[in-house]
Design an enzyme around this catalytic site. Structure first.
Site, PDB file in Angstrom:
ATOM      1  N   ASP A 112      76.754 -51.150   8.643  1.00  0.00           N
ATOM      2  CA  ASP A 112      77.694 -50.038   8.787  1.00  0.00           C
ATOM      3  C   ASP A 112      77.482 -49.241  10.081  1.00  0.00           C
ATOM      4  O   ASP A 112      77.366 -48.020  10.048  1.00  0.00           O
ATOM      5  CB  ASP A 112      77.537 -49.128   7.555  1.00  0.00           C
ATOM      6  CG  ASP A 112      78.559 -48.009   7.502  1.00  0.00           C
ATOM      7  OD1 ASP A 112      79.698 -48.233   7.938  1.00  0.00           O
ATOM      8  OD2 ASP A 112      78.204 -46.917   7.017  1.00  0.00           O
ATOM      9  N   TYR A 123      73.376 -43.261  -3.813  1.00  0.00           N
ATOM     10  CA  TYR A 123      74.662 -42.588  -3.575  1.00  0.00           C
ATOM     11  C   TYR A 123      75.359 -42.223  -4.880  1.00  0.00           C
ATOM     12  O   TYR A 123      76.568 -42.389  -5.010  1.00  0.00           O
ATOM     13  CB  TYR A 123      75.549 -43.472  -2.683  1.00  0.00           C
ATOM     14  CG  TYR A 123      75.051 -43.517  -1.248  1.00  0.00           C
ATOM     15  CD1 TYR A 123      75.433 -42.542  -0.334  1.00  0.00           C
ATOM     16  CD2 TYR A 123      74.165 -44.508  -0.817  1.00  0.00           C
ATOM     17  CE1 TYR A 123      74.964 -42.553   0.979  1.00  0.00           C
ATOM     18  CE2 TYR A 123      73.699 -44.538   0.485  1.00  0.00           C
ATOM     19  CZ  TYR A 123      74.102 -43.555   1.379  1.00  0.00           C
ATOM     20  OH  TYR A 123      73.639 -43.566   2.678  1.00  0.00           O
ATOM     21  N   GLU A 171      67.974 -42.218   1.907  1.00  0.00           N
ATOM     22  CA  GLU A 171      69.405 -41.988   2.147  1.00  0.00           C
ATOM     23  C   GLU A 171      70.004 -41.385   0.891  1.00  0.00           C
ATOM     24  O   GLU A 171      69.696 -41.824  -0.225  1.00  0.00           O
ATOM     25  CB  GLU A 171      70.160 -43.289   2.454  1.00  0.00           C
ATOM     26  CG  GLU A 171      69.969 -43.820   3.844  1.00  0.00           C
ATOM     27  CD  GLU A 171      70.820 -45.068   4.137  1.00  0.00           C
ATOM     28  OE1 GLU A 171      71.902 -45.223   3.542  1.00  0.00           O
ATOM     29  OE2 GLU A 171      70.363 -45.866   4.965  1.00  0.00           O
ATOM     30  N   GLU A 207      67.683 -51.882   3.050  1.00  0.00           N
ATOM     31  CA  GLU A 207      68.581 -52.370   2.006  1.00  0.00           C
ATOM     32  C   GLU A 207      68.721 -53.890   1.946  1.00  0.00           C
ATOM     33  O   GLU A 207      69.843 -54.418   1.924  1.00  0.00           O
ATOM     34  CB  GLU A 207      69.962 -51.720   2.150  1.00  0.00           C
ATOM     35  CG  GLU A 207      69.923 -50.213   1.994  1.00  0.00           C
ATOM     36  CD  GLU A 207      71.286 -49.603   1.706  1.00  0.00           C
ATOM     37  OE1 GLU A 207      72.303 -50.211   2.045  1.00  0.00           O
ATOM     38  OE2 GLU A 207      71.315 -48.509   1.131  1.00  0.00           O
TER      39      GLU A 207
HETATM   40  C1  GCB Z   1      73.743 -47.397   3.374  1.00  0.00           C
HETATM   41  C2  GCB Z   1      73.266 -47.974   4.651  1.00  0.00           C
HETATM   42  C3  GCB Z   1      73.782 -47.213   5.855  1.00  0.00           C
HETATM   43  C4  GCB Z   1      75.238 -46.830   5.639  1.00  0.00           C
HETATM   44  C5  GCB Z   1      75.316 -45.931   4.414  1.00  0.00           C
HETATM   45  C6  GCB Z   1      76.759 -45.526   4.097  1.00  0.00           C
HETATM   46  O1  GCB Z   1      73.237 -47.636   2.329  1.00  0.00           O
HETATM   47  O2  GCB Z   1      71.875 -48.098   4.718  1.00  0.00           O
HETATM   48  O3  GCB Z   1      73.642 -48.011   6.994  1.00  0.00           O
HETATM   49  O4  GCB Z   1      75.798 -46.209   6.742  1.00  0.00           O
HETATM   50  O5  GCB Z   1      74.822 -46.598   3.311  1.00  0.00           O
HETATM   51  O6  GCB Z   1      77.191 -44.483   4.553  1.00  0.00           O
HETATM   52  O7  GCB Z   1      77.418 -46.256   3.370  1.00  0.00           O
END
Ligand code: GCB
Length: 596
Positions: free
Chosen positions: A158, A465, A502, A409
């Site tokens: 990403d 998330y 994250e 990841e």
């Molecule tokens: C993740 C990745 C990161 C992405 C992020 C996202 O898990 O490690 O590279 O930018 O999510 O915002 O989806």
């Protein structure tokens, strides 16, 4: 630059050419082009031509450089801070070397191909990625009407596939007999405030080696002779988070009384350890507050931007943060030195990103996909070993680095992951003279019951998330699921510290909502508030690094509006509401002993 070494910058304006399908370019002749690019920087956002920006394949850089006659007796080399992702270097038309891997430096000797006066350096760069490279890209080919191969890379990650001469390019003149490497390993006794500092000097010649340790006032605190020394120091000054103290090791090679070479390496004294679910720096439980970042700025793209680096660390400190992760690749040497000096705690990551079957934003798809043969087909093991060797080789002496991240990841929920990672963890531990903890950054689908690799890692570093990719907009449901998972991890590994590397929510600056709507600034604030309440309930939870410090550029896609908007700062570093909320939280959390 030292008393025996010269460094001349080749930064500036270079000639540039994209190699289009069917183009034949012979570096024996000067590059036929009117196009120019600034170095260091990505070429991608300097061009006004979308074809260049979106091109997968080869690009050429060229410039003249002058070798002063006075340096001709020395060993001459070209040193690239990084060339992304693969480079072939020619001097006056002759190939002098090649390097693959876009985020670590390389140095190529050029004495046989240069003369005093004007010379020409040409660099062919590839931005191609596939299932054998790091990062991992999805490579396909088509043919144009004339039968020329048109390669195409679809990022399996990403962030935008920025490329070019991203970091400083230098002409170096060193003595032929020289210091090749210095390894500094302080063994610190916190109880007596003393240290045994092991200094190992690798040199090309049998010479007398002199080592001088200097304190921050440049006063000599110890001297020693020999390539391997252990120097005892009393009354040491510790390198502390946000309160750095840097010593220097001056290494000199002598032939009798004649100085042959000298090199000075800064270093800090601090301990890092894991004990009973706590992450200890200098013997005290540390709490990570900070970010996953990117090397990403307007116009420079992924190119070295020292002003942005300084601003970012100033914003980080103002927020009460103390740390970041070099997601998803090793950052510039300049940034690492800055972190040493500013006392910023760093998780240092190799460019092992995209190690999953299909990169998409549908988290639920992977929960269904339990037997994908990904780990038996991916061919990145060799590149992964090289990336670890080059990152740890480069960064081993940095006090700021406290954890090595061996991947971001990876699909550790799929069979075969353990066999893939076991040798890499072993290698990282062999390579690091300071025995820092090692980890991989765990993806959402690798829950405590599905993950295959958590035994390998010294701590649990999770990307989660809840409330964004799942339970979108439902923070109550998100909180319940998140807490349940964290408790399950704690139960599974009661002695491993847990942190988030994250968590975040896309937020378009200026969008507001009375209904806590995703993408609004209100939702981002409430999302962080929800997370903070959970973190504070989990005993072994030792840190929060959110995603992301600032908005950043990605490939085109229906989930991204001019890039990823999970920044708590915009791409131009203006704060969103969450930055103010987080500043209040973090300025109230001490760096040490937050969790009892
Ligand atoms: C993740 C990745 C990161 C992405 C992020 C996202 O898990 O490690 O590279 O930018 O999510 O915002 O989806």
């Amino acid at each position: 630059m030292t008393a025996t070494r010269s460094v001349l910058s080749l930064n500036g304006i270079w000639s540039f050419k994209m190699q289009a399908a069917g183009d034949v370019i012979d570096p024996v002749a000067p590059l036929k082009t009117t196009e120019v690019m600034a170095v260091p920087a990505s070429f991608s956002d300097q061009t006004a031509n979308p074809e260049i920006r979106q091109h997968s394949g080869y690009f050429w850089y060229e410039r003249d450089f002058t070798v002063p006659a006075a340096l001709m007796d020395q060993r001459l080399s070209l040193r690239f801070g990084s060339a992304t992702h693969e480079a072939w270097v020619f001097v006056n038309g002759t190939e002098v070397g090649h390097h693959k891997g876009g985020f670590t430096p390389f140095e190529l000797p050029i004495n046989d191909t240069v003369h005093a006066g004007t010379n020409r350096v040409t660099v062919k760069i590839s931005n191609l990625l596939d299932h054998s490279t790091l990062p991992v890209g999805n490579y396909t080919e088509t043919k144009d009407a004339a039968g020329n191969v048109i390669p195409h890379v679809d990022e399996n990650f990403d962030f935008f596939n920025y490329a070019g001469l991203h970091r400083n390019v230098n002409l170096m003149a060193t003595p032929w007999n020289r210091v090749e490497d210095v390894v500094i390993t302080p063994k610190i006794d916190l109880a007596t405030n003393s240290a045994d500092v092991a200094v190992t000097v690798k040199s090309t010649a049998a010479a007398t080696v002199k080592v001088t340790l200097l304190d921050e006032n440049e006063a000599i605190v110890a001297t020693a002779e020999g390539a391997e020394n252990t120097i005892h120091l009393d009354h040491i000054h510790l390198w502390q988070p946000l309160n750095a103290y840097l010593y220097q090791a001056r290494v000199e090679l002598f032939d009798g009384d004649t100085l042959i070479d000298s090199y000075t390496e800064p270093f800090g004294m601090r301990t890092v350890a894991i004990d009973s679910g706590k992450f200890l720096i200098n013997g005290k439980p540390f709490y990570f507050k900070g970010f996953g970042k990117h090397e990403d700025s307007y116009v420079n793209g992924r190119g070295l931007n020292e002003a942005v680096n300084v601003l970012d660390l100033n914003l980080l400190k103002k927020m009460g943060a103390n740390s970041f992760r070099t997601s998803h690749y090793p950052y510039s040497e300049e940034m690492m030195r800055l972190c040493d000096r500013e006392g910023i705690v760093v998780i240092d990551e190799v460019p092992a990103v995209g190690l999953m079957p299909d990169f998409n934003f549908d988290v639920s798809s992977a929960f269904k996909n339990n037997d994908n043969p990904f780990w038996s087909t991916v061919q990145t093991q060799a590149a992964h070993k090289q990336a670890l060797e080059e990152m740890i080789g480069r960064d081993k002496n940095h006090a700021s680095v406290v954890i090595w991240s061996i991947a971001n990841e990876p699909a550790t929920f799929l069979p075969g992951a353990h066999d893939y990672f076991e040798p890499l963890f072993k290698l990282a531990r062999q390579l690091d003279p300071q025995d820092r903890p090692c980890t991989y950054i765990n993806i959402m689908m690798s829950t405590p019951d599905r993950d295959n690799c958590s035994d390998l890692a010294d701590l649990l570093t999770l990307n989660r998330y809840y409330g964004w990719y799942i339970q979108t907009g439902d923070l109550k449901a998100a909180a319940a699921a998140e807490e349940a998972e964290l408790r399950a991890w704690q139960e599974k590994w009661p002695d491993k510290p847990i942190m988030f590397t994250e968590f975040g929510a896309d937020t378009v600056a200026g969008v507001h909502s009375a209904y806590n709507e995703p993408f609004s600034e209100e939702y981002q604030v409430n999302y962080y508030d929800m997370n903070a309440k959970i973190f504070d309930k989990i005993d072994n939870f030792v840190g929060e690094q959110l995603w992301n410090f600032a908005d950043f550029q990605t490939k085109f896609g229906i989930n991204r509006v001019q890039g990823n908007k999970k920044g708590i700062f915009t791409r131009s570093r203006e704060p969103k509401a969450a930055a103010i909320w987080l500043s209040r939280r973090w300025n109230g959390i001490p760096n040490f002993n937050y969790k009892k």
